[in-house]
Write an enzyme that holds these catalytic residues in place. Structure first.
Site, short mmCIF file in Angstrom:
data_model
loop_
_atom_site.label_atom_id
_atom_site.label_comp_id
_atom_site.label_asym_id
_atom_site.label_seq_id
_atom_site.Cartn_x
_atom_site.Cartn_y
_atom_site.Cartn_z
N ASP A 104 -42.07 -61.57 4.79
CA ASP A 104 -41.38 -60.92 5.91
C ASP A 104 -40.18 -61.78 6.29
O ASP A 104 -40.34 -62.96 6.60
CB ASP A 104 -42.30 -60.75 7.12
CG ASP A 104 -41.82 -59.65 8.05
OD1 ASP A 104 -40.59 -59.58 8.29
OD2 ASP A 104 -42.64 -58.86 8.54
N HIS A 114 -46.43 -56.06 21.80
CA HIS A 114 -47.48 -55.15 22.28
C HIS A 114 -48.37 -54.65 21.15
O HIS A 114 -49.43 -54.08 21.42
CB HIS A 114 -46.86 -53.95 23.02
CG HIS A 114 -46.41 -52.83 22.13
ND1 HIS A 114 -45.28 -52.90 21.35
CD2 HIS A 114 -46.95 -51.61 21.88
CE1 HIS A 114 -45.14 -51.78 20.68
NE2 HIS A 114 -46.14 -50.98 20.97
N THR A 173 -40.40 -48.97 5.26
CA THR A 173 -39.15 -48.56 4.63
C THR A 173 -39.43 -47.95 3.27
O THR A 173 -40.02 -48.61 2.41
CB THR A 173 -38.21 -49.78 4.45
OG1 THR A 173 -38.04 -50.43 5.71
CG2 THR A 173 -36.85 -49.34 3.93
N CYS A 214 -50.74 -43.90 -8.51
CA CYS A 214 -49.86 -44.77 -7.74
C CYS A 214 -49.06 -43.94 -6.73
O CYS A 214 -49.22 -42.72 -6.64
CB CYS A 214 -48.92 -45.56 -8.66
SG CYS A 214 -47.56 -44.59 -9.37
N CYS A 231 -40.15 -47.17 13.94
CA CYS A 231 -40.90 -47.49 15.16
C CYS A 231 -39.96 -47.66 16.35
O CYS A 231 -40.30 -47.29 17.47
CB CYS A 231 -41.73 -48.75 14.96
SG CYS A 231 -43.14 -48.54 13.86
N CYS A 292 -45.83 -39.20 -14.22
CA CYS A 292 -45.35 -40.26 -13.34
C CYS A 292 -44.36 -41.17 -14.07
O CYS A 292 -44.59 -41.55 -15.22
CB CYS A 292 -46.51 -41.09 -12.81
SG CYS A 292 -46.01 -42.47 -11.75
N CYS A 400 -26.28 -42.55 23.39
CA CYS A 400 -27.69 -42.63 23.00
C CYS A 400 -28.13 -44.08 23.16
O CYS A 400 -27.50 -44.85 23.90
CB CYS A 400 -27.92 -42.11 21.58
SG CYS A 400 -27.14 -43.12 20.29
#
Length: 443
Positions: A104, A114, A173, A214, A231, A292, A400
Site C-alpha cells: 500500500d 472510522h 481499483t 479467475c 469510497c 479466458c 460539487c
C-alpha cells in the site's frame, strides 16, 4: 603400594565417567521415548503459541495443531491496508500466519479511521503498510511482517507476488484488480478477493489451487469507468466493510489449512448487504472459462506481455476525464467569493452533490440537484430559477465536492440545456475550505 593406590584412583575416576555417560544416555533414551510418544510437529512452536492459539485449535473444523502449524508455515500477501485489508490483517495476524506482506503506497488520513481499524490517530501521515505493521507486531510478535510502500504495477508485481502462498485482493481499483488477477494466475497463486461500498460487499476465492476460475473468467471486460464509485464519493459504513474483511480472513484460513480441497471446493460468490436487514447470500459460480485470456486454452495475457508493458491496465479499464471545460467556462473559488461579496443579489449557485452530502455542509442560497450522468435530474433546474432569469446571459455557478462532477454537469448544461453562461467552480467545496473559509467542514 603407591602404584596400587594410583591404579585404584584411575579406576574410580573411570567408573564416575561411565556413570555420568550412562546418565546422559538414559536422558537421551527418555527423550527419544517421549518424542516417540509425543512427536514434535515443529520444533519452533513454543509454549506461548499453544496458549495463544489454543481456542481455535480445539475447534473440530479447524484441524487442531497440524492446521496451526500450517498457518505458521504459510505466507500471505495483502494488497491494500484499507477498509478490507485492515480487518483481514488483524484477524490473520492474530490467528498465527507466519509471514505477511502488505502492499500500500497510501498515507493514513483522518477520514480512514472510522473503518480502517489498524490505524490510529497517531498513525496519521504514516504509510498505511507501516502503520499496519506497527499494530500487528504489537498484537503478535510471532508474525514476520514485510511492507511494500509502493503501488503494484507491471514492473514489480511478479517479484512481490512470487514470495507468498496466497494473495488477498483488498483494493478498490479495477485496473489493479485485473493486474493482481493476471499476475497471481501466472504465478499459480490462489486469490481471496473482496470488494465493498456503502453498506454492501462481496467476496470470492479465485484461481483456487490454480484450477478454479479467475477474475477474468467472470469479468472478461471491465465495467465502464463512469459506473465506478469510490469510497470517497459513495461512502462506506465501517462495520459493513469490516465484516467483508473478516470474512476474507476466514476464507484464507480455510485455504491455508487445507479445509478446501480439489474435491470439495466449489466456486462461489458471497454477497453481503447491511441495510435494511443484514443478509449474506452465497451463489454458485461456474468453473474456468475456456475462452479466458489468462487461464483459458489459448491465453493472450503472458508474463512477458505484462513485464514489457504491452498490457496497459489503466487504458484497458478506462477512466473518466473530468477536465472537459475550457478556462473560460470555469472560475476559482476566490473569484466566486468576490462575486458573492460584490453583488447585492445572491448569484444562482447549483450544488450537484447528493442530498446526504448537501445536508452535511453547504454554501448559502445554493440549489441542490444531484448530478446524474443520465441528466434527468438537472432538467428540473428551471423551476428553481428566478422568473427573470435569462439562460443566454445570466450566470449560473456549479459546485460539487472536488470539482469533478461539477465540470460534467456544467458541460451538459451548456450543451443540452442551453445555459450559455454556466460556470464551474474549480476545486469545489474542498478548495473553498482551503482558500476562502477554513471553517467550512471537509468530510
Amino acid at each position: 603400594m603407591a602404584e596400587t593406590n594410583s591404579r585404584e584412583e584411575e579406576l574410580l575416576r573411570r567408573i564416575q565417567e561411565l556413570e555420568l555417560e550412562n546418565e546422559v544416555l538414559k536422558k537421551k533414551v527418555a527423550e527419544v521415548e517421549y518424542d516417540a510418544k509425543y512427536p514434535k510437529i515443529d520444533e519452533n512452536f513454543c509454549l506461548d503459541e499453544y496458549k495463544r492459539y489454543g481456542r481455535q485449535m480445539i475447534v473440530p473444523e479447524f484441524g487442531s495443531l497440524k492446521s496451526q502449524i500450517k498457518l505458521k508455515n504459510s505466507s500471505i500477501l495483502v494488497v491494500g491496508a484499507g477498509g478490507l485489508g485492515c480487518p483481514a490483517l488483524l484477524y490473520l495476524s492474530a490467528a498465527g500466519i507466519g509471514k505477511i506482506g502488505i502492499v500500500d503506497d497510501d498515507i493514513v488520513d483522518i477520514s480512514n479511521l472510522h473503518r480502517q481499524v489498524l490505524h490510529t490517530t497517531d498513525s496519521i501521515g504514516m504509510f498505511k503498510c507501516d502503520s499496519a505493521k506497527k499494530y500487528i507486531c504489537k498484537l503478535n510478535p510471532h508474525v514476520i511482517v514485510k511492507t511494500y510502500p509502493v503501488r503494484l504495477h507491471n514492473d514489480n508485481a511478479f517479484d512481490i507476488v512470487n514470495d507468498y502462498d496466497i494473495v488477498l485482493d483488498c483494493t478498490d481499483t479495477p485496473a489493479i484488480r485485473y493486474l493482481i488477477n493476471d499476475v497471481s494466475v501466472l504465478c499459480r497463486k490462489t486469490i481471496v478477493s473482496g470488494s465493498g461500498l456503502k453498506s454492501d460487499g462481496q467476496l470470492s476465492i479465485l484461481n483456487f489451487n490454480n484450477e478454479g476460475p479467475c477474475y477474468r473468467c467472470f469479468y472478461p471486460k471491465p465495467p465502464s469507468a463512469e459506473s465506478i464509485t469510490t469510497c470517497s464519493d459513495g461512502g462506506v459504513i465501517g462495520p459493513c466493510i469490516g465484516l467483508l474483511g473478516v470474512s476474507m480472513a476466514v476464507e484464507t484460513i480455510k485455504v491455508l489449512t487445507g479445509f478446501y480441497t480439489k474435491d470439495n471446493f466449489k466456486p462461489f460468490l458471497s454477497m453481503y448487504t447491511g441495510y435494511p436487514q443484514q443478509s449474506f447470500r452465497v451463489f454458485k459460480m461456474r468453473g474456468r472459462s475456456d475462452k479466458c485470456s489468462v487461464c483459458g486454452s489459448f491465453p493472450t495475457v503472458s508474463k512477458e506481455a505484462i513485464l514489457n508493458n504491452e498490457i496497459d491496465y489503466v487504458a484497458f479499464c478506462g477512466k473518466v476525464d473530468s477536465n472537459v471545460l475550457t478556462p473560460e467556462d470555469r472560475i476559482t473559488v476566490q473569484q466566486f467569493s468576490d462575486i458573492v461579496t460584490r453583488q447585492s443579489k445572491a448569484p444562482v449557485l447549483l450544488d450537484v452533490r447528493t442530498k446526504e452530502q448537501f445536508q452535511i455542509a453547504k454554501l448559502p442560497n445554493s440549489i441542490n440537484i444531484e448530478w446524474d450522468p443520465t441528466f434527468k435530474k438537472l432538467e428540473s433546474l428551471d423551476k428553481y430559477l428566478p422568473e427573470d432569469f435569462d439562460k443566454d446571459t445570466d450566470p449560473v455557478f456549479v459546485v460539487c465536492r472536488y470539482g469533478n462532477d461539477s465540470q460534467l454537469a456544467t458541460r451538459k448544461m451548456k450543451q443540452e440545456l442551453d445555459f450559455k453562461n454556466a460556470k464551474d467552480i474549480i476545486g469545489g467545496l474542498n478548495k473553498w475550505s482551503d482558500i476562502v473559509n477554513p471553517k467550512f467542514p471537509k468530510y
